[in-house]
Scaffold this motif. Structure first.
Motif, PDB file in Angstrom:
ATOM      1  N   LEU A 402      55.935  76.238  66.240  1.00  0.00           N
ATOM      2  CA  LEU A 402      55.040  74.931  66.409  1.00  0.00           C
ATOM      3  C   LEU A 402      52.973  75.710  65.317  1.00  0.00           C
ATOM      4  O   LEU A 402      53.091  74.600  64.676  1.00  0.00           O
ATOM      5  CB  LEU A 402      54.013  75.644  67.588  1.00  0.00           C
ATOM      6  CG  LEU A 402      52.834  74.579  68.311  1.00  0.00           C
ATOM      7  CD1 LEU A 402      53.169  73.449  68.209  1.00  0.00           C
ATOM      8  CD2 LEU A 402      52.216  74.855  69.441  1.00  0.00           C
ATOM      9  N   ARG A 638      60.865  69.169  61.978  1.00  0.00           N
ATOM     10  CA  ARG A 638      60.579  69.031  63.221  1.00  0.00           C
ATOM     11  C   ARG A 638      58.898  68.596  63.039  1.00  0.00           C
ATOM     12  O   ARG A 638      58.497  68.395  62.515  1.00  0.00           O
ATOM     13  CB  ARG A 638      59.770  70.819  63.804  1.00  0.00           C
ATOM     14  CG  ARG A 638      61.473  72.451  63.043  1.00  0.00           C
ATOM     15  CD  ARG A 638      60.422  73.463  63.947  1.00  0.00           C
ATOM     16  NE  ARG A 638      60.982  74.650  63.300  1.00  0.00           N
ATOM     17  CZ  ARG A 638      61.053  74.993  62.172  1.00  0.00           C
ATOM     18  NH1 ARG A 638      60.891  75.225  60.744  1.00  0.00           N
ATOM     19  NH2 ARG A 638      62.127  76.091  62.110  1.00  0.00           N
ATOM     20  N   PHE A 640      55.777  67.065  66.202  1.00  0.00           N
ATOM     21  CA  PHE A 640      55.088  68.346  67.696  1.00  0.00           C
ATOM     22  C   PHE A 640      54.842  67.500  68.148  1.00  0.00           C
ATOM     23  O   PHE A 640      54.412  66.529  67.650  1.00  0.00           O
ATOM     24  CB  PHE A 640      54.180  69.049  67.714  1.00  0.00           C
ATOM     25  CG  PHE A 640      55.456  70.571  67.182  1.00  0.00           C
ATOM     26  CD1 PHE A 640      55.881  71.228  67.875  1.00  0.00           C
ATOM     27  CD2 PHE A 640      55.691  70.326  65.636  1.00  0.00           C
ATOM     28  CE1 PHE A 640      57.220  72.609  67.439  1.00  0.00           C
ATOM     29  CE2 PHE A 640      56.449  71.356  65.454  1.00  0.00           C
ATOM     30  CZ  PHE A 640      57.400  72.279  66.045  1.00  0.00           C
ATOM     31  N   HIS A 670      55.635  73.867  74.479  1.00  0.00           N
ATOM     32  CA  HIS A 670      54.822  74.026  74.534  1.00  0.00           C
ATOM     33  C   HIS A 670      54.312  74.823  75.154  1.00  0.00           C
ATOM     34  O   HIS A 670      53.882  76.028  75.410  1.00  0.00           O
ATOM     35  CB  HIS A 670      54.992  74.474  73.115  1.00  0.00           C
ATOM     36  CG  HIS A 670      56.023  74.810  71.911  1.00  0.00           C
ATOM     37  ND1 HIS A 670      56.338  75.786  71.366  1.00  0.00           N
ATOM     38  CD2 HIS A 670      56.751  73.450  71.163  1.00  0.00           C
ATOM     39  CE1 HIS A 670      57.069  75.749  70.729  1.00  0.00           C
ATOM     40  NE2 HIS A 670      57.635  74.035  70.522  1.00  0.00           N
ATOM     41  N   ARG A 696      57.870  69.539  71.562  1.00  0.00           N
ATOM     42  CA  ARG A 696      59.067  69.474  69.802  1.00  0.00           C
ATOM     43  C   ARG A 696      59.934  68.075  70.473  1.00  0.00           C
ATOM     44  O   ARG A 696      60.651  68.179  71.562  1.00  0.00           O
ATOM     45  CB  ARG A 696      59.133  70.381  69.980  1.00  0.00           C
ATOM     46  CG  ARG A 696      60.319  70.408  69.137  1.00  0.00           C
ATOM     47  CD  ARG A 696      61.202  72.158  68.109  1.00  0.00           C
ATOM     48  NE  ARG A 696      61.843  70.521  67.023  1.00  0.00           N
ATOM     49  CZ  ARG A 696      62.650  72.328  66.321  1.00  0.00           C
ATOM     50  NH1 ARG A 696      62.364  73.717  67.445  1.00  0.00           N
ATOM     51  NH2 ARG A 696      63.620  72.169  65.951  1.00  0.00           N
TER      52      ARG A 696
END
Length: 698
Positions: A402, A638, A640, A670, A696
């Protein structure tokens, strides 16, 4: 050697010499470590350490670092030479800071530490600068090998006192700056229109606003000089201790206090390894757009460097003028939920370190009892419990992916031109209208959940679409850079009076000047410098059926190759679009940002949304309900999603991820318990009051 840095530095300013009491230190450190805190910052003030020339009292500070080493915390050494020793005021008499009337600044006790020696002495005097350098070298040399040392914060809140300094030494520094700028006295004579300057010694700092060129030079000198002094500090510390983190933090005041206090976040961030900012809701107001604007500003100024929320509110603020008359809920009496929201908004904006203004409150001075996570005696509070929960979560190794991600680039950039603010100060005596206008543009996009990045002229090559607020002063070189950028394919939306003033504050006879008329495809038909009248909120322009409030100035146009898209209510041309090279421009003849602020967002919101449609820009995220804010962070493949909810009650949020992002899928949550579902590019989730959801999506 220092131990490995934490994933997210989280802690507070602890020791300011006057507090906390020595008998509590060991207990406080043990509690901080037990609660998951990992970073303390202390004020190492010259006036508290060099108690006589060459005589250093390190005892209290040594104990702080030793306790940090014992309990696994890192220490940031901060503050330094803005507190001069009391003996220095006597030994260096005549080297005091002086205001415009020549009055000397005496040693006073600071409200932020209850320690004397504030606001220091003028470093433009060689004996003071030499003494300050000796102290900085002694400080870094004393602690450079300590295992608890995490780094140095070399300038607290990166600004200079507005009244200072007009002493003879600073006047000579100003003359040296002018020599480098103008090369010859004859060139200065012509520019300043002071034709009888015989020698450089005849040149002095201006005392009024009548001479535009000389006042602009004085303001720019103060800015340049301030950051030369930061570079000086950095050079000394790196010479003694080249391996440690060097940081600084400002007050995120590039839009508000550049002219008055030389607060330039771009300049400060360029000098250090990482940067940060102070933002306290009790002093600024708790409206959500204000913290978001602050974080977005510092992220832009940091230009990819890591940055911290270096001083965040953790507790109440009593009796100060900024809070009087405001409701309890507006940051005056901070709650655990406030701490959570302030932290999560900063994280969502890209912050990667949190420091509260106080770990526990001061016991002396006007800021008694203020800002702290813990109680007056160091006891835990609901706020410290919340901070403990957050820092434990943030520093769990599972969160490493993250924190590796960063906010994606915004859909549009807001172009920040310091010279425009300086010219506003020259004309009005303050920068309120500039900051209100630029802040209003950000607020308008924020209210639409559009991420508008603050962008310096040097960085425009990274953006395809820019909004230029209140472009009152553009030098010929700046105008040419904008022409080149648009011709190369950029899309520029500009407010009125672009480049009305050019180099040295000279008003162009033909408007727009410096080739900007060709860029925008217009000639000026009329102009009204009537900001006091526009503050009444009755003047509007109409584009696409939307009536938009005007602000600051009014300029109308005769199209000269451009096409009319909007008019004022009296029929004069207000908005013109134009193609220039491979790019496009849209010129609107007034300060729509200030108009948005003065109408409290009631007029013009949909017009700001239409600007993205006109520019062909798709929003990253469309949020179905107003209130929550959604942002995207990315690290390679990735993706988020961050959603923050400033309301005190839960919200169900429905949003749509833009088509430029591959269809999301729920990978991992998260933070939060959001009941999150994904259907194509549609995401539905629940976010609790004053809380966040972090997930995510890829």
């Amino acid at each position: 050697m220092t131990r490995q840095r934490p994933l997210i530095p989280y802690g507070a300013v602890y020791f300011r010499k006057s507090n906390p009491p020595r008998g509590d230190w060991e207990r406080d450190y043990a509690r901080a470590r037990a609660d998951g805190m990992n970073t303390f910052r202390h004020w190492f003030m010259w006036s508290a350490i060099e108690v006589a020339p060459g005589v250093y009292d390190w005892e209290d500070y040594d104990r702080q670092l030793d306790l940090a080493a014992e309990h696994g915390l890192q220490t940031i050494i901060a503050e330094h030479v803005t507190f001069a020793p009391e003996w220095a005021f006597r030994r260096f008499a005549g080297c005091e800071l002086r205001d415009r009337q020549g009055n000397r600044a005496a040693s006073t006790v600071s409200g932020s530490s209850a320690i004397g020696g504030h606001p220091g002495l003028c470093l433009d005097h060689a004996p003071v600068m030499e003494a300050a350098e000796r102290f900085l070298r002694a400080l870094a040399g004393h602690y450079k090998d300590h295992p608890a040392l995490g780094g140095y914060d070399l300038w607290n809140e990166c600004n200079i006192p507005q009244p200072y300094c007009y002493c003879q030494a600073t006047a000579e520094e100003f003359r040296n700056w002018l020599r480098r700028r103008y090369r010859t006295l004859d060139e200065l004579r012509r520019t300043w229109m002071r034709y009888s300057l015989e020698e450089w010694e005849d040149v002095h700092p201006p005392v009024d606003r009548n001479g535009h060129a000389e006042l602009l030079d004085w303001l720019q000198f103060r800015i340049d000089h301030a950051y030369e002094r930061l570079r000086w500090r950095v050079g000394i510390i790196r010479d003694v201790d080249p391996d440690r983190l060097v940081t600084a933090h400002g007050i995120a005041a590039s839009l508000t206090q550049l002219a008055e206090n030389a607060a330039d976040d771009w300049r400060a961030a360029a000098e250090v390894d990482s940067y940060g900012f102070t933002w306290v809701a009790a002093r600024k107001g708790g409206e959500p757009h204000k913290q978001w604007s602050t974080v977005d500003l510092v992220r832009g100024a940091s230009r990819g460097k890591p940055f911290w929320h270096s001083e965040m509110q953790g507790g109440p603020l009593w009796l100060q003028p900024q809070v009087l008359g405001r409701p309890r809920e507006d940051g005056r009496i901070a709650t655990a939920e406030d701490v959570r929201l302030w932290t999560m908004v900063s994280f969502a904006g890209g912050v990667r370190g949190i420091q509260c203004v106080r770990w526990r409150p001061l016991l002396d001075g006007p800021l008694f009892g203020a800002f702290a996570l813990y109680g007056m005696a160091g006891e835990p509070t609901s706020r410290s419990t919340m901070a403990s929960t957050i820092t434990r979560w943030a520093n769990d190794p599972a969160q490493a992916p993250l924190w590796a991600a960063r906010p994606v680039q915004g859909e549009i950039g807001i172009l920040v031109v310091p010279e425009c603010q300086l010219m506003t100060h020259v004309l009005h005596g303050d920068t309120a209208r500039y900051s209100r206008d630029v802040g209003g543009v950000h607020r308008a996009f924020f209210d639409l959940n559009i991420q508008a990045d603050y962008v310096h002229l040097d960085d425009i090559g990274h953006y395809r679409t820019l909004y230029l607020p209140l472009p009152l002063m553009l030098t010929g070189e700046m105008a040419e850079r904008l022409r080149t950028w648009v011709a190369g394919g950029g899309t520029l939306i500009s407010e009125g009076c672009p480049g009305y003033f050019t180099d040295h504050g000279h008003a162009c006879a033909e408007q727009p000047g410096s080739g900007l008329g060709e860029l925008f495809g217009v000639r000026e038909a009329s102009v009204e410098f009537t900001p006091d009248l526009l503050e009444r909120g009755v003047d509007r322009f109409v584009m696409g059926g939307e009536a938009v409030a005007c602000g600051v100035y009014l300029q109308s146009y005769e199209p000269a190759g451009g096409r009319t898209l909007g008019t004022y209510e009296d029929g004069r041309v207000a908005v013109v679009e134009h193609r220039f090279g491979s790019g496009r421009t849209l010129l609107v003849g007034t300060g729509a940002g200030e108009g948005y602020q003065l109408s409290d967002g009631r007029r013009g919101r949909e017009w700001f949304r239409s600007l993205l449609d006109w520019a062909g820009v798709e929003p990253h995220i469309r949020v179905g309900e107003s209130g929550p804010t959604a942002r995207l962070h990315q690290d390679e493949d990735r993706l988020f999603l961050w959603v923050t909810n400033p309301a005190t009650h839960p919200r169900t949020v429905r949003l749509r991820i833009g088509s430029s992002w591959s269809p999301p899928r729920k990978e991992h949550v998260h933070w939060g318990d959001p009941d999150l579902s994904v259907d194509g590019n549609e995401v539905t989730l629940r976010v609790e009051g004053q809380d966040a959801v972090i997930a995510r999506l890829r």
